[in-house]
Structures are given as C-alpha cells and as structure tokens.
Design a protein around this motif. Structure first.
Motif, PDB file in Angstrom:
ATOM      1  N   SER B 178      32.642  29.987  41.285  1.00 59.75           N
ATOM      2  CA  SER B 178      32.891  28.625  41.737  1.00 59.75           C
ATOM      3  C   SER B 178      31.742  27.721  41.305  1.00 59.75           C
ATOM      4  O   SER B 178      30.625  28.171  41.122  1.00 59.75           O
ATOM      5  N   ARG B 240      39.271  37.288  35.537  1.00 59.62           N
ATOM      6  CA  ARG B 240      39.280  37.200  37.002  1.00 59.62           C
ATOM      7  C   ARG B 240      40.252  38.222  37.579  1.00 59.62           C
ATOM      8  O   ARG B 240      40.216  38.515  38.765  1.00 59.62           O
ATOM      9  N   GLY B 249      45.958  30.431  46.185  1.00 60.02           N
ATOM     10  CA  GLY B 249      44.734  30.409  46.977  1.00 60.02           C
ATOM     11  C   GLY B 249      44.997  30.723  48.438  1.00 60.02           C
ATOM     12  O   GLY B 249      44.216  30.352  49.306  1.00 60.02           O
ATOM     13  N   THR B 278      36.483  34.807  47.053  1.00 59.99           N
ATOM     14  CA  THR B 278      35.912  33.552  46.573  1.00 59.99           C
ATOM     15  C   THR B 278      34.545  33.469  47.244  1.00 59.99           C
ATOM     16  O   THR B 278      34.403  33.879  48.386  1.00 59.99           O
ATOM     17  N   ALA B 283      35.406  26.824  47.752  1.00 62.53           N
ATOM     18  CA  ALA B 283      35.190  27.081  46.323  1.00 62.53           C
ATOM     19  C   ALA B 283      36.146  26.272  45.452  1.00 62.53           C
ATOM     20  O   ALA B 283      37.309  26.064  45.786  1.00 62.53           O
ATOM     21  N   LYS B 286      39.986  27.253  43.475  1.00 62.04           N
ATOM     22  CA  LYS B 286      40.265  28.042  44.675  1.00 62.04           C
ATOM     23  C   LYS B 286      40.631  29.485  44.350  1.00 62.04           C
ATOM     24  O   LYS B 286      40.743  30.321  45.246  1.00 62.04           O
ATOM     25  N   PRO B 288      40.481  33.281  43.559  1.00 63.10           N
ATOM     26  CA  PRO B 288      39.455  34.305  43.733  1.00 63.10           C
ATOM     27  C   PRO B 288      39.207  35.039  42.414  1.00 63.10           C
ATOM     28  O   PRO B 288      39.856  34.770  41.406  1.00 63.10           O
TER      29      PRO B 288
END
Lengths: 295, 667, 158
Positions: B178, B240, B249, B278, B283, B286, B288
């Motif tokens: 983030s 990710r 999110g 996150t 963050a 958003k 993760p």
C-alpha cells in the motif's frame, strides 16, 4: 607445543602467585609452552603513564624488545593492565615512527631494539583462540557442575577497543566457563571497572565501585567470581571486608583466577594451583566439584 | 590569428583586486597577447553586474569581437551570465570562456606577486583555448508528458497529485502493498496533534481514484534507460496472487486465513498479520497480497482457505510477477528513510530488556488501530507505566554512529511525552542534548510540554539497566545519565523507555541511486544539485528527489519538496522540449576504423556501431559529454565539442606561456 | 635580473587537470573557504577525468611543466559512473611510459577529491609542490631554445 614469550608482571611474583602457578600448570596441560622473558621489568601499570608518557612507553618496550630477542612471535601477559600497556605500546611502535625512534634510542643503551612485530595476547585469549573450546571440554575431567561463576572481564581486558569486537557484551569468558562445566551467570556489570589503583588514592570511590560489582554478582546468584587480572582480584577479594564495613553489607564471595578454576576442572591438585584450603572449602560449601566418573 | 578577442579582468571588489594586480594583468593581456588576437583588454570592478556586462556587449558590437575571455570567479557561478551577455550582443554564447582567477587564485594565495603572475598565465591559457571554440547550438529534445514517481510516501503522494491535477499522467511506483509510507504508521503528528491517518488517507484516496495516476504498488523499478524527456523504465510488479479486477476488498480472505506472522514492516514487530493481508485497514489500493514467503500453500501446497471462501473467486495462486516498461519524461525519487538500528547500541538494552521500545514501535503502541488499541501499556499488554523515559538522539549526533542531526526526533520525543501525560498520567523524563524546535508552532509545543510537567534532563544516556542498587530500583529499568545542568550522575528508575532512533538513508539507497544515475552523499542521502538553491533537482537532468530520501526532514518539508519537484517537472512539460548543453562527442565517420574500442567505454551506451558501414556513431541525446571516448580513440576520430583536443592542448600552451615569443615579451 | 636562479628557491610549474563535477568543485570549495595553498599549480577543467588524453600530459611536460596533477571523483562516485576508472588505468600506463622517458614517477600525481574535500585538495597540492621542488626543475629538452629559457619567461609575467 606452541611457544609464547611469557610476561608474568610484578603482581604474579607476590600477591597473585596463585595466578602464576595455575597459569603454568594449566597451559602445560594443553601443550602451550610459556617461556618467561629473562630480566623483564615492571610495565609501569596504570601509575606511570600519567607521570611521563615517553619513559612509560620505553619501560614497556624493553619487555617487548626482550621478547623479540627471544625469537618469540607472541607476547602473553596474564594481567590486564600489563596486557593493555603492551598491546598499545606495540601498536604505536608500528604506527608512530617518531616514537619508535625515540624509544629505540634509549633501548640501544641496553643493546636492545624493538620492532613492534610481536602479537600481544592476554592469557585468556590462548584458551579461546589457540586451544579450541572442545579441547577444553574434553580435558575437563572434573567439570565444575553446579558451580555458578560470575565471569568478571574487568575493564582493561576489553577496553580500549582494538578492532570491531563487542566491548559491551563479550561472550568468550562465559563460553570458557561453560566448557569447564561451570554455570556462568548473566550480570550487566561484567566489564565495569573495579576501581583499579583508585583503591590507593581514593579508597571511598573505589570501594563503592567494588560494592556495585559485588552486589550485581551476588544478586544474580554467583557462587564465585572469576577474574582475569590481579588488580581486579585484589580489589574484589581483599577489600570485601572494608566494603562490608563501609556499606553495611555482608558479602562473602570467593574470588578466584580463571586459571585456578580451569585447573580444578582439569583435576589438578589445588596446592599446585595456589588454591588455599579455606578457599577450596568455601567453594565446596557452595557447590562440589565432582569428578565426571562419580556422577 | 583571425579572431578578435576581448579580455575582461574582474576586480570583484577587493576579492580579486586585493591580491592580484588586476590593472597590470589587463594591461599585460592587451600587450603581450595582442599578437594572439587580443584587440581589447579591460578591467572592471564587477564584471557580472549589468554595467560590466554592458561593457562586453558594447565591445562586441564596436570592436567586432569574435571571442570573449572573462577572468573572474568560478564558471560554476557565472558562466551562464557571461554567455547570455554575449548572446544578447549577437555573439554565440559558446564563444565566451570564463576563467577563474578568484577561487583558483586570489582567494587561495597570499603571495601577491605569484598570484598576479598566475593570473596572467591563466588568462593566457584561456585566450589560447577560446580561439578554438566553435559556435554551438544547444540540442533540443522533446519531453514526454508522463512522469514516474518512485515511492508512495507523503512526498511522493504530493508530487503525484500535483502533476496529475495539472492534467498529466503519472506512474506512482511503491514497493509495499500500500502507499502511505512511514506517515501511515504514526499516531499523531506534531505540533498540531492531528491524527496522522486522518490527514493522510484523503490524499491516499485521491491518488487511488485519480484518473491520471497509474498506481503500481508491490512493485519495484528494475532498470532505467534513456535520458531526460525520454526515459524507458522497467518496473517489476510482484505477484499479489489476487486478481484485482475481481477483488472487492471484502476481507473474507484474511479473516479466514489461519496463519499468523509477526508483521515486522508496518507494525514494527508489535503485532501479527495473516499470510494474506493488507498492511492496514485504510490501505490504497484495497486489494490484499499473499506473502509467498509465509503462506503455507507455497511451502507445503496445502490450505488455500482464502480461495475457498473468496466470494468472487479473485485468488489466483498461479499469478506471476509482471515486467512492464513505461515511457516517461521525468522521474521523482521519493523513497524515504529507514530507522537507525538501535541494536547497534547494546547499552540501551533493546531486545535484552523487554520494556525498551523504538520510536516506531511506540507509534504503533499509541495508534488506535495498533496492537493495544492506543493504550500505552508495557509488553505484558496490561500494566500501565508509572514512569517513562524518552531518550533523544539515539544514533544521531554521535561520532560512533551517525554524526548528523535527524531533524524530527526532538519534536517526536516531545509528542511522545505529551501522549504519555495524556493517556497515563505517568512521570515523563526526556533526555536530550539540545531541544531543536525550529518551525512554526514547534517552540510553543515545547513550552506546552514544560507546562505539562515533563522532566527534562540535559545529558546523553549512558546505559539502561535492570540491575537495581537500591530498593527503589527493584523491578524497574534504571536510566543512568549525567545531568549536565546540575553536574551530577543520576540513576532514574522508570517502567518504560522509548528510544528516539534517528533517521538513516534506505539500506539500498546507493543501489537505487546508481540505477537512476544520480549520486549519494557519504551517508547515502541522494545528492541535490545545490544544497542551498536547488534542493530538489539532481546533477542528472530529468531526475528529481523529494522528501527524506534527500535528507531527514519533517512532514511539511517533505510535502513542500514533493510539490517543488512537481512544479519543476510541470514547467518542463509545459515547454514541451528541453535544451541540452551541447557538450558531447561526435565521431568523424571518415576517420573511424571501426575498432569499437569506444563502444564499451561509454557508461550511457550512447555509442552505436553500424555493421553495414563498419563505423561507430554517437547518439547526441544519450551522450553526457564525459569525453572518455575522445581520449580513447586511437585514430583521433572522435572530437568533443566544448572540450576538444585542440582546445585543451592550446590551453596547456597558454598556461605555460609558450604562445608568447620571448623576445617580444622581454622587449 | 637581480637574483640569480641559485639564490631564489626553485618554483615548480605544475599543470593540473580537474574534472568538472568533483575535483574542480573541490578547488572552488578551497577557494570559497579561503584555504591557502602554493600558487604553483595551474588548473585545466575537463568534464571528466576520463577525458584525460595521455597526449595532454606529454604536451604539458614538453611545454615546460615540471609536474602534472590529475584529479577526479573518488572511484565509485564518478558523475559519469565509471569513467574515472579509465583515468586510473591511463595514469598507471603513463607512469611507466614516462619512466622510460626518464621522468621521475614523483612528477605525475593522481588525486581523488570529492566536491566537499577542498581542504584535502589544498593539502595535497602543497605536499605535491614540495615533492616536486625536491626533485628540481625538469628542463625537458625540446627543440626551441626559447622554451629552455623558462626562467626568463616567468620573469616576464612576474
């Protein structure tokens, strides 16, 4: 047989005779040959340097020159003050040619010359670096099981800093004590000054410094305090009574040289180590040094 | 000797004239060097003044000068001034040479005779050199309107928003999952005690929603090619393992994840996080990330709880890292700082003594979203401290560690003191060397802390120990310090100690600087173009720096620098093209034998080799003008404009006075 | 001429090459801080120490210089990344060639100075000047008798 030029220093001739005896006995067991430098002189300890620096360096350099003349590569001192003086004089001889010239000019009178080519060691280093700790452990046939020992480095062993070693929390003394079967205790003041020769010039100040050390060791459960320097040993041991009187405390801690403890662990006769009957008795009262077989 | 040269010797008040006999020097130049083309030689009090410049311009027109030599201060100060003056009179600015007889002569020598002689030699060298100067035109390159900002802390966020708001595209690259940087970790900000997240998150949201900002988080720059106006930057987007297009999110994945690990980054080791996480609730973006270093699926192939429960099927364990190359015209480096490692000061007992905290750990402790919900308690999670010690300057202003002042720690320490007062009513001791509160409202904040009853002890803390000497010290952390104002040693028992660790450059700052072609200081802060007058530009055109990456500073200064970098870049973008100094190498095709020795010497890969013609060619836009290839070419086929062989060899002749026949000079 | 060359101390003439980014700025910094050093060095500004063509060094010696100073950024800090390493290579090669030509190695010096090291720059120049003074004038023979008569020329500008 590794050979070393051995510089006992003044204290080991008298008050610290036990240190000398135990040093000779223990090094023999590990095949380390300590050859005493012929006609060595006092190193000036802490007293001489503030009086006349150049003469003090020269005094120390004479011993270095004699050791070099012996053909030795290593100069070993058991006393931390002698060690510190020799170490730094030796390194200044290498880096300061002006100083070296002055000193050699004086040494010429005695047909001596110093190069600064020696490796200066403290006695304890030999057991950490030249003898592997596994060796020590093997030879410790009478490990000091259950004996809680406070490793007192003292200040001149670790400082001034020489390279990148840890001067706040060195561990090698603890490792050595573990190798002989003892239980080293953790206490914060292990590199704190004992007062040194302040005991003569400002007794009250020195006594309070000694009191701090004794308290710290005792609070953390020390049965005995192990030392690496005759001055530290004297301050901690001989002045305990005075500390008690001054501060109303009741310390009664035996203080011994690390070589004496090593000798006991190696099964050497206490008499040969300069360990007196009463000292041995108080040790045994705290924890008994059991030979490995009888476990 | 077809050139008509004007020589101008500056007095610079008494700076030069006080040591060098400027009148004699100017007279000598007019006479001894007349044979070399000097038609006029003058001396004047301040050549850089408008009157001084007008003197030159008048002579250019009336004397029909073709070359100008000014003997004054360092070219780094006024080369541009005199070049512009010549340009104003119609003479190509590169036909003007400024030689220094101040920094190199009058300011460093005391022997007036020798200094005057040296000045003459220097001017002689300048005259010989300038004869070989050529009229040059600066190279113009177009500026790509996109900008890359590296680092998503407050400085980078500010820079990105300013450029994006002006209507130009920005790529914001951030290494963590983030944006937010260190500011997102803080609780309150000094001196207003604004909640840090409350003032930061609106900006973060703006960045996340901005149509002109392409946010690349969990990404790192791998390579930078090109030059100002035309950079090609390769960025690695780490996988990710979340499909961003499908992720809402909602947070079910991290709720269900059964594996917890200590979060050493955002939570400074004070709390745990899941393997899919996150870093904090606000963050941006958003989405993760799944940390493949700790996730059990990657080490053992089991679990996949997140995938099972994800309502939109957004988890993709097969996702790979992506390499993207983007074209940008300018780059801002706003990579922030690292904290000084307090383990380097073992006397302070960090880790060995439980209740010794670093400043970042304490920030997390105070943060309402932190591990204790903002309650200031000891490591056992429940005991409220009755006495707290705050140590200033840990690792800073210290010859053994970092010699500089970290700028923000005094204010931070005062802030901590205030929070402790407010939330615990404990006794607070601040141990300082000086109290540094320079900016608006800072000194007043300090006064407030004095009124709150904080105990200030002026002295460096020697050690923190748990070895008690008196009954009062039992079970406490004892701070041993010399109170220099009363001249006594003190042992102060407290329950908790906070170490205000100093700021350091990022551990990889030197590598990053190399990648972008900029320099670092000895302490690895990025080097600005001028410490006073140009703090956000670097020596490399097109690369700017902002925030703590340039040196320790507080949030307002970081924001100002981010905005300043943005303003500079917007100015360049508006002009659509930039003029580059025409100091560069060029290869004479006819003389080139195709040996290619020069090709490997160029650190900017500016030399191409044409296989068909078997000759090398210098790309003038990439060439930075160092001249190494010029020196290396065995055929002498490469010439360096601005620093050609003829120019330098002539300058040597001039400096050694080989240009003046002895008979003429003596007579 | 009232003083014969024997009574005045020999003042070496040294040509110095500096790089625009570090060592020239170091010289500037020495000036700004008013640090004093010997006036025997005359500086030439190059963009980079890597620009130094060995021809320049030989030209300087042939032209009557008693010594040559080459200075640039510290290794690793070159503004153009690695070009000062090239300067370093050329320096070592030049030293050997010059030795074969009979020029003492003490007459060619390589100095790394960053823009902040004005004090070091000044100190090094002073020690270099003394070093060259001890070596004496070079009087490297070239064809022109006028060049040999350097002392006369120096009188001219003094």
């Amino acid at each position: 047989m590794k050979k070393y030029a051995y510089y006992p220093g003044c204290s080991l001739e008298s008050l610290a005779k036990g240190y000398h005896l135990s040093a000779m006995a223990v090094t023999k067991e590990f095949g380390l040959e300590l050859n005493e430098i012929k006609d060595w002189n006092c190193c000036g300890s802490t007293a001489y340097f503030p009086v006349d620096e150049l003469l003090a360096y020269t005094l120390v350099s004479r011993n270095l020159a004699l050791a070099e003349k012996m053909g030795a590569s290593d100069f070993v001192a058991p006393c931390s003050a002698c060690y510190k003086n020799a170490y730094f004089t030796n390194s200044y001889l290498q880096s300061d040619t002006d100083l070296a010239d002055h000193i050699n000019y004086a040494l010429e009178e005695d047909q001596l010359h110093v190069d600064g080519s020696l490796k200066v060691r403290h006695l304890i280093e030999l057991f950490i670096e030249d003898v592997k700790l596994e060796e020590v452990e093997k030879k410790a046939t009478h490990p000091l099981k259950g004996l809680r020992v406070a490793p007192y480095y003292g200040c001149q062993l670790v400082r001034p800093r020489k390279a990148k070693e840890d001067v706040e929390n060195p561990r090698y003394f603890e490792n050595l004590l573990s190798a002989i079967g003892a239980e080293p205790i953790e206490y914060a003041n292990k590199t704190r000054c004992c007062g040194g020769s302040l005991i003569i010039t400002n007794r009250k100040a020195a006594l309070s410094m000694v009191q701090i050390l004794l308290q710290d060791a005792v609070i953390h459960g020390a049965d005995v305090i192990a030392t690496t320097c005759p001055m530290c040993d004297v301050n901690l041991e001989v002045y305990q009574e005075q500390v008690n009187r001054e501060f109303g405390t009741h310390y009664s801690v035996p203080v011994m040289y690390f070589t004496q403890l090593m000798g006991l662990a190696l099964g050497i006769d206490p008499g040969r180590l300069g360990v007196g009957k009463s000292e041995l008795a108080s040790l045994q009262a705290k924890a008994v040094a059991q030979p490995a077989e009888s476990q | 000797m077809t050139e008509r040269i004007g020589v101008y010797v500056c007095h610079c008040g008494t700076n030069i004239a006080g040591v060098v006999d400027v009148a004699a020097v100017s007279k000598w130049a007019g006479e001894a060097l007349a044979g070399r083309g000097v038609v006029i030689a003058r001396d004047y009090k301040f050549m850089c003044s408008s009157l001084g410049q007008e003197l030159i311009q008048k002579d250019i027109k009336e004397q029909k000068l073709t070359r100008v030599v000014v003997a004054a201060c360092s070219p780094h100060l006024h080369e541009r001034t005199f070049r512009n003056a010549c340009k104003g009179a119609g003479l190509n600015p590169y036909l003007c040479e400024l030689v220094s007889i101040r920094e190199q002569d009058s300011w460093v020598h005391t022997d007036k005779v020798a200094a005057t002689a040296k000045a003459k030699a220097i001017i002689s060298g300048g005259v010989e050199r300038v004869i070989h100067h050529e009229a040059l035109e600066p190279l113009r390159v177009p500026i790509h309107p996109a900008t890359m900002v590296v680092g998503g802390g407050i400085a980078g966020i500010q820079a990105a928003l300013e450029i994006a708001d002006a209507g130009f595209p920005v790529y914001l690259v951030e290494r963590e999952p983030s944006i937010g940087g260190h500011m997102a970790q803080f609780d309150k900000t000094f001196p207003t005690l604004d909640c840090s997240a409350c003032i930061l998150t609106p900006k973060m949201v703006d960045v996340g929603n901005h149509p002109n900002i392409t946010l690349m988080t969990y990404s790192e720059v791998q390579k930078v090619d090109g030059y100002v106006g035309n950079f090609a930057v390769t960025v690695k987007k780490k996988a990710r393992y979340i499909k961003e297009a499908d992720c809402t999110g909602c947070g079910i994945c991290w709720e269900k994840c059964p594996w917890k690990f200590v979060d050493e980054v955002f939570e400074a080791g004070m709390a745990k996080r899941k393997a899919v996480y996150t870093p904090f609730p606000q963050a941006v973006p958003k989405y993760p990330v799944i940390d493949d270093q700790t996730c059990v699926y990657f080490s053992k192939g089991t679990c996949k709880a997140c995938q099972k429960f994800c309502p939109t099927n957004a988890i993709d364990f097969e996702q790979k890292d992506e390499l993207l190359t983007v074209q940008v015209g300018n780059i801002v480096l706003a990579t922030g700082f690292d904290l000084f490692d307090v383990n380097r000061i073992p006397q302070y007992g960090y880790k060995r003594l439980a209740n010794v905290y670093t400043n970042l750990e304490f920030e997390r402790l105070c943060n309402a979203a932190g591990p204790t919900g903002g309650n200031i308690v000891l490591r056992d999670g429940k005991t409220v401290p009755k006495a707290v010690g705050i140590v200033h300057c840990v690792g800073s202003r210290d010859q053994n560690y970092n010699p500089y002042c970290s700028s923000v720690c005094c204010m931070q320490s005062l802030k901590f003191a205030h929070l402790v007062h407010e939330r615990t009513g404990a006794d607070v001791y601040n141990f300082y060397i000086d109290i540094r509160t320079p900016s608006k409202g800072y000194e007043e904040f300090y006064q407030r802390l004095l009124e709150e009853g904080t105990h200030f002890v002026r002295g460096k803390v020697a050690e923190i120990t748990d070895t008690a000497r008196t009954p009062e010290e039992e079970g406490k952390l004892v701070i041993q310090v010399e109170d220099t104002l009363i001249g006594k040693q003190r042992r102060i028992p407290v329950d908790m100690v906070v170490l205000s660790a100093g700021l350091q450059a990022r551990h990889d700052a030197k590598d990053v600087a190399k990648m972008f072609g900029i320099a670092c200081s000895a302490e690895n802060w990025y080097t600005e173009r001028h410490p006073k007058l140009d703090p956000v530009a670097t020596m490399t055109e097109g690369i700017y720096i902002a925030g703590c990456a340039q040196g320790p500073k507080d949030i307002p200064a970081s924001v100002a620098q981010g905005a300043a970098a943005a303003a500079r870049i917007l100015g360049k973008i508006q002009q659509k093209e930039i003029a580059l100094e025409p100091v560069r190498a060029s290869i004479n095709e006819e003389q080139c034998s195709g040996c290619r020795i020069c090709n490997s010497l160029c650190p900017f890969s500016a030399i191409l080799f044409h296989e068909d013609k078997m000759v090398s060619e210098v790309n003038p836009a990439l060439c930075q003008g160092c001249g190494t290839c010029v020196a290396a070419c065995p055929a002498g086929a490469i010439s360096g404009t601005g620093f050609s062989n003829e120019q330098i060899l002539s300058q040597i002749e001039g400096l050694l006075l080989l240009n003046i026949p002895v008979k003429e000079a003596v007579a | 001429m009232t003083d014969t060359p024997e009574t005045k101390p020999f003042e070496p003439v040294i040509i110095g090459f500096t790089c625009n980014w570090c060592s020239y700025r170091a010289a500037d910094m020495a000036g700004t801080a008013r640090m004093k050093y010997a006036p025997n060095v005359r500086l030439i500004r190059l963009m980079c120490s890597g620009r130094l063509d060995p021809t320049f060094v030989f030209k300087a010696f042939a032209g009557g210089a008693d010594a040559v100073l080459i200075s640039g950024c510290h290794p690793g800090d070159c503004h153009y990344a690695t070009q000062n390493y090239k300067a370093m290579r050329r320096f070592y090669l030049m030293k050997r060639v010059l030795a074969q030509l009979g020029i003492e190695s003490g007459r060619l010096k390589l100095l790394w100075a960053s823009a902040a090291e004005g004090a070091i720059f000044a100190k090094e120049i002073n020690s270099f000047v003394e070093q060259v003074r001890a070596l004496g004038p070079l009087h490297w023979n070239t064809n022109s008798p006028e060049i040999l008569d350097k002392t006369v020329k120096e009188e001219v500008i003094a």
